[in-house]
Design a protein around this motif. Structure first.
Motif, short mmCIF file in Angstrom:
data_model
loop_
_atom_site.label_atom_id
_atom_site.label_comp_id
_atom_site.label_asym_id
_atom_site.label_seq_id
_atom_site.Cartn_x
_atom_site.Cartn_y
_atom_site.Cartn_z
N MET A 9 0.70 -0.99 0.06
CA MET A 9 -0.01 -0.21 -0.04
C MET A 9 0.90 1.14 -0.11
SD MET A 9 -2.85 1.26 2.62
CE MET A 9 -3.90 -0.12 2.51
N SER A 10 0.48 2.32 -0.69
CA SER A 10 1.25 3.60 -0.53
C SER A 10 1.18 4.03 0.54
CB SER A 10 0.49 4.49 -1.84
OG SER A 10 1.11 5.66 -1.65
N GLU A 22 -2.67 0.20 -4.16
CA GLU A 22 -1.81 -0.96 -3.77
C GLU A 22 -1.33 -1.36 -5.10
OE1 GLU A 22 -3.63 -3.53 -0.11
OE2 GLU A 22 -4.80 -3.47 -1.95
N ALA A 23 0.01 -1.96 -4.84
CA ALA A 23 0.54 -2.61 -6.13
C ALA A 23 1.44 -4.00 -5.72
CB ALA A 23 1.76 -1.61 -6.55
N ARG A 24 1.57 -4.62 -6.75
CA ARG A 24 2.42 -5.80 -6.49
C ARG A 24 3.06 -6.34 -7.86
NH1 ARG A 24 -1.55 -11.06 -5.84
NH2 ARG A 24 -2.75 -10.84 -7.96
N GLU A 31 1.07 -4.92 -10.94
CA GLU A 31 -0.64 -4.96 -11.06
C GLU A 31 -0.73 -3.66 -10.08
OE1 GLU A 31 -2.27 -9.25 -11.87
OE2 GLU A 31 -1.77 -8.80 -9.66
N VAL A 32 -1.81 -2.87 -10.33
CA VAL A 32 -2.03 -1.66 -9.47
C VAL A 32 -3.76 -1.79 -9.25
CG1 VAL A 32 -2.14 0.78 -9.07
CG2 VAL A 32 -0.43 -0.24 -10.24
N ARG A 33 -4.13 -1.60 -7.90
CA ARG A 33 -5.44 -1.80 -7.65
C ARG A 33 -6.11 -0.83 -6.59
NH1 ARG A 33 -6.25 -7.25 -4.02
NH2 ARG A 33 -5.50 -6.52 -2.34
N ASN A 34 -7.27 -0.58 -6.56
CA ASN A 34 -7.91 0.32 -5.44
C ASN A 34 -8.22 -0.70 -4.42
OD1 ASN A 34 -9.66 1.70 -3.66
ND2 ASN A 34 -10.90 2.71 -5.44
N SER A 35 -7.66 -0.27 -3.09
CA SER A 35 -7.82 -1.49 -1.92
C SER A 35 -9.33 -1.31 -1.62
CB SER A 35 -6.77 -1.09 -0.91
OG SER A 35 -7.08 0.26 -0.38
#
Length: 68
Positions: A9-10, A22-24, A31-35
């Motif tokens: 998480m940023s 968040e990224a992984r 991959e980047v997403r909205n937590s």
């Protein structure tokens, strides 16, 4: 090295009401997403695209997108 990582998480996202990015690294891509909506999907970047994005962010190339 293409080993997978957990979601990160940023630190800029914490403490702002849960709007978190968040990224992984997974299967050789970033991959980047909205937590808040992790099942809504992800945006995927090649490592070269991600490196270019980070370089531009560090140089302030996206600062004009900021509100305020």
């Amino acid at each position: 090295m293409n080993s997978d990582t957990a979601w990160i998480m940023s630190s800029r996202s914490t403490g702002n009401g849960g709007s978190c990015v968040e990224a992984r690294r997974s299967s050789g891509v970033i991959e980047v997403r909205n937590s808040k909506s992790p099942d809504a999907g992800t945006v995927r970047f090649t490592t070269e695209e991600w490196d270019s994005f980070l370089d531009g962010a560090k140089k302030g190339e996206f600062d004009k997108l900021l509100i305020g």
